[in-house]
Design a protein around this motif. Sequence first.
Motif, PDB file in Angstrom:
ATOM      1  N   LEU A 215     -23.762   2.951  -6.897  1.00  7.33           N
ATOM      2  CA  LEU A 215     -24.000   2.178  -5.686  1.00  7.33           C
ATOM      3  C   LEU A 215     -22.676   1.950  -4.976  1.00  7.33           C
ATOM      4  N   GLU A 216     -22.719   1.983  -3.670  1.00 11.16           N
ATOM      5  CA  GLU A 216     -21.493   1.764  -2.902  1.00 11.16           C
ATOM      6  C   GLU A 216     -21.261   0.262  -2.735  1.00 11.16           C
ATOM      7  N   SER A 217     -20.859  -0.402  -3.803  1.00  9.44           N
ATOM      8  CA  SER A 217     -20.615  -1.833  -3.767  1.00  9.44           C
ATOM      9  C   SER A 217     -19.239  -2.110  -3.153  1.00  9.44           C
ATOM     10  N   SER A 218     -19.032  -3.358  -2.735  1.00 12.10           N
ATOM     11  CA  SER A 218     -17.737  -3.745  -2.169  1.00 12.10           C
ATOM     12  C   SER A 218     -16.627  -3.609  -3.198  1.00 12.10           C
ATOM     13  N   ALA A 219     -16.922  -4.000  -4.451  1.00 13.82           N
ATOM     14  CA  ALA A 219     -15.910  -3.910  -5.501  1.00 13.82           C
ATOM     15  C   ALA A 219     -15.527  -2.460  -5.759  1.00 13.82           C
ATOM     16  N   ARG A 220     -16.513  -1.589  -5.781  1.00 11.22           N
ATOM     17  CA  ARG A 220     -16.231  -0.163  -6.020  1.00 11.22           C
ATOM     18  C   ARG A 220     -15.443   0.437  -4.861  1.00 11.22           C
ATOM     19  N   ASN A 221     -15.816   0.090  -3.636  1.00  9.92           N
ATOM     20  CA  ASN A 221     -15.090   0.616  -2.479  1.00  9.92           C
ATOM     21  C   ASN A 221     -13.649   0.119  -2.450  1.00  9.92           C
ATOM     22  N   THR A 222     -13.445  -1.158  -2.801  1.00 10.95           N
ATOM     23  CA  THR A 222     -12.088  -1.709  -2.808  1.00 10.95           C
ATOM     24  C   THR A 222     -11.233  -1.010  -3.858  1.00 10.95           C
ATOM     25  N   LYS A 223     -11.799  -0.785  -5.030  1.00 10.21           N
ATOM     26  CA  LYS A 223     -11.049  -0.075  -6.076  1.00 10.21           C
ATOM     27  C   LYS A 223     -10.749   1.360  -5.648  1.00 10.21           C
ATOM     28  N   LYS A 224     -11.723   1.996  -5.007  1.00 12.93           N
ATOM     29  CA  LYS A 224     -11.507   3.362  -4.541  1.00 12.93           C
ATOM     30  C   LYS A 224     -10.395   3.392  -3.501  1.00 12.93           C
ATOM     31  N   PHE A 225     -10.383   2.402  -2.603  1.00 12.38           N
ATOM     32  CA  PHE A 225      -9.302   2.316  -1.606  1.00 12.38           C
ATOM     33  C   PHE A 225      -7.956   2.179  -2.308  1.00 12.38           C
ATOM     34  N   HIS A 226      -7.875   1.300  -3.301  1.00 10.72           N
ATOM     35  CA  HIS A 226      -6.621   1.085  -4.032  1.00 10.72           C
ATOM     36  C   HIS A 226      -6.163   2.368  -4.712  1.00 10.72           C
ATOM     37  N   ASP A 227      -7.054   3.021  -5.430  1.00 11.66           N
ATOM     38  CA  ASP A 227      -6.677   4.201  -6.213  1.00 11.66           C
ATOM     39  C   ASP A 227      -6.240   5.354  -5.310  1.00 11.66           C
ATOM     40  N   LEU A 228      -6.995   5.593  -4.237  1.00 15.18           N
ATOM     41  CA  LEU A 228      -6.658   6.699  -3.334  1.00 15.18           C
ATOM     42  C   LEU A 228      -5.342   6.442  -2.604  1.00 15.18           C
ATOM     43  N   THR A 229      -5.136   5.202  -2.156  1.00 16.44           N
ATOM     44  CA  THR A 229      -3.899   4.868  -1.454  1.00 16.44           C
ATOM     45  C   THR A 229      -2.703   4.939  -2.399  1.00 16.44           C
ATOM     46  N   LYS A 230      -2.876   4.438  -3.610  1.00 14.65           N
ATOM     47  CA  LYS A 230      -1.787   4.489  -4.595  1.00 14.65           C
ATOM     48  C   LYS A 230      -1.405   5.936  -4.902  1.00 14.65           C
ATOM     49  N   ASN A 231      -2.385   6.806  -5.047  1.00 14.33           N
ATOM     50  CA  ASN A 231      -2.105   8.223  -5.312  1.00 14.33           C
ATOM     51  C   ASN A 231      -1.380   8.868  -4.137  1.00 14.33           C
ATOM     52  N   PHE A 232      -1.763   8.484  -2.921  1.00 16.77           N
ATOM     53  CA  PHE A 232      -1.097   9.023  -1.734  1.00 16.77           C
ATOM     54  C   PHE A 232       0.371   8.594  -1.706  1.00 16.77           C
ATOM     55  N   ILE A 233       0.630   7.312  -1.963  1.00 15.44           N
ATOM     56  CA  ILE A 233       2.014   6.806  -1.964  1.00 15.44           C
ATOM     57  C   ILE A 233       2.834   7.502  -3.054  1.00 15.44           C
ATOM     58  N   ARG A 234       2.243   7.682  -4.222  1.00  6.88           N
ATOM     59  CA  ARG A 234       2.949   8.314  -5.335  1.00  6.88           C
ATOM     60  C   ARG A 234       3.366   9.740  -4.996  1.00  6.88           C
ATOM     61  N   ALA A 235       2.573  10.432  -4.176  1.00  7.13           N
ATOM     62  CA  ALA A 235       2.853  11.835  -3.850  1.00  7.13           C
ATOM     63  C   ALA A 235       3.741  12.004  -2.617  1.00  7.13           C
ATOM     64  N   MET A 236       4.070  10.914  -1.946  1.00  2.01           N
ATOM     65  CA  MET A 236       4.877  11.017  -0.723  1.00  2.01           C
ATOM     66  C   MET A 236       6.295  11.495  -1.028  1.00  2.01           C
ATOM     67  N   HIS A 237       6.842  12.311  -0.148  1.00  5.28           N
ATOM     68  CA  HIS A 237       8.220  12.800  -0.293  1.00  5.28           C
ATOM     69  C   HIS A 237       9.159  11.856   0.456  1.00  5.28           C
ATOM     70  N   VAL A 238       9.351  10.691  -0.138  1.00  2.00           N
ATOM     71  CA  VAL A 238      10.215   9.661   0.452  1.00  2.00           C
ATOM     72  C   VAL A 238      11.085   9.091  -0.667  1.00  2.00           C
ATOM     73  N   PRO A 239      12.186   8.393  -0.341  1.00  4.93           N
ATOM     74  CA  PRO A 239      13.009   7.772  -1.381  1.00  4.93           C
ATOM     75  C   PRO A 239      12.188   6.806  -2.243  1.00  4.93           C
ATOM     76  N   GLU A 240      12.605   6.670  -3.492  1.00  9.04           N
ATOM     77  CA  GLU A 240      11.863   5.825  -4.435  1.00  9.04           C
ATOM     78  C   GLU A 240      11.770   4.384  -3.941  1.00  9.04           C
ATOM     79  N   GLU A 241      12.815   3.897  -3.291  1.00 13.65           N
ATOM     80  CA  GLU A 241      12.782   2.525  -2.794  1.00 13.65           C
ATOM     81  C   GLU A 241      11.648   2.329  -1.789  1.00 13.65           C
ATOM     82  N   GLU A 242      11.389   3.343  -0.980  1.00 16.80           N
ATOM     83  CA  GLU A 242      10.308   3.245   0.001  1.00 16.80           C
ATOM     84  C   GLU A 242       8.947   3.262  -0.686  1.00 16.80           C
ATOM     85  N   ARG A 243       8.833   4.089  -1.737  1.00 17.82           N
ATOM     86  CA  ARG A 243       7.575   4.101  -2.491  1.00 17.82           C
ATOM     87  C   ARG A 243       7.306   2.739  -3.122  1.00 17.82           C
ATOM     88  N   ILE A 244       8.364   2.122  -3.679  1.00 20.03           N
ATOM     89  CA  ILE A 244       8.222   0.796  -4.284  1.00 20.03           C
ATOM     90  C   ILE A 244       7.752  -0.214  -3.240  1.00 20.03           C
TER      91      ILE A 244
END
Length: 361
Positions: A215-244
């Motif tokens: 089910l597309e619950s609010s809790a599931r969508n929020t977690k999905k937003f967190h996980d996808l955004t975190k993965n995007f930040i982790r893969a960015m080609h930027v200095p580590e300080e910016e990732r932090i």
Amino acid sequence: MELIDLHLTRVVIHEVFQRADDRTRVQPRYGNALEHLDGDAVDALRGRIVSAMASPAKCLQMAINKTELGSMFHLATQLVDADDQLFITQSQQAAELLADAQASRKIPGGILVAFTGRAGAPARRLVGIIKAEVHSGFTREQSAQGMTLKYLKNLLLTAQTKLYKIGLFFEANPEAEGQPADRWNAFIYDETLTLANRDGAAQYFYEGFLGTKFLESSARNTKKFHDLTKNFIRAMHVPEEERIALHNALVAYLKVDQSPTVSIQSFADNYFADPDIRDTYRKHMIASNFPTVAVAKDISDVSSVLRTRKFMFRNHVRLIAPAEGFDDLVKIEAIEGDQDPQGQRPRWTKITVKSDISGQE
């Protein structure tokens, strides 16, 4: 799910097997009679089912996704109305569907327990499927020589075992008009589920076999937003300080920001200064099937992840700090290390903890 006054009316078992070495499907072995369980056995089985389905971390309501002829849901609507003999033969199709769904050699075989029953007040009909893996153990026996241990090779559904999954179709709205799926609710129990990882459930079981989806619950969508955004930040080609800094921003966006929603657009506009990065982030989220509109914020499924920040260094040093107010507690900088014999200066990390030491382990 609370199964109040659960009453089991019929139980039959079949056996499914692991794929052969060449990954070909092994034909299931069918039970040909209903199980006649005594009072203690019925109470034990009922207790396992009620306890499992009441687990808030391991049990989830699901959306019924496949309803066509040949689906597990269509079969369930037939089993609930079948007479005893037809129930035995038609439930064999459930074993066939599970054998088909277990396409990987990594998935073990096990016993399939099909049952019908009633629960609730007023009583509602239900159809359930348990996949239980077989294990071994000991029981005690009284003999002329005293108490002895007896080895049992094929045990299942014991109080200690975690090796089972349950799919349940519950006729919650028998008077509802429309499609059959409008009258039924679907639930799964899976030991691999956790509150922090709802996607841990075995996909072959809930999707391939039962034909359900999350089910597309609010809790599931929020977690999905967190996980996808975190993965995007982790893969960015930027200095580590910016990732932090971006990781800290993500925590603040979910935990501190008072907005009742999360959205791709608002996070991109607020935290990515570069228009190209904003555009790449939007494409990343949309390609991962995250809604383009704002969704209600519910951090219950991700709250444990938001409590701390963890850093791992290549020399096995680890840093753990509270996520909230991280910038006020710790400062992390990239610096040049001491020159090595080849004249190269390695990249080091300077950590400043804005406090004195209170203890050590």
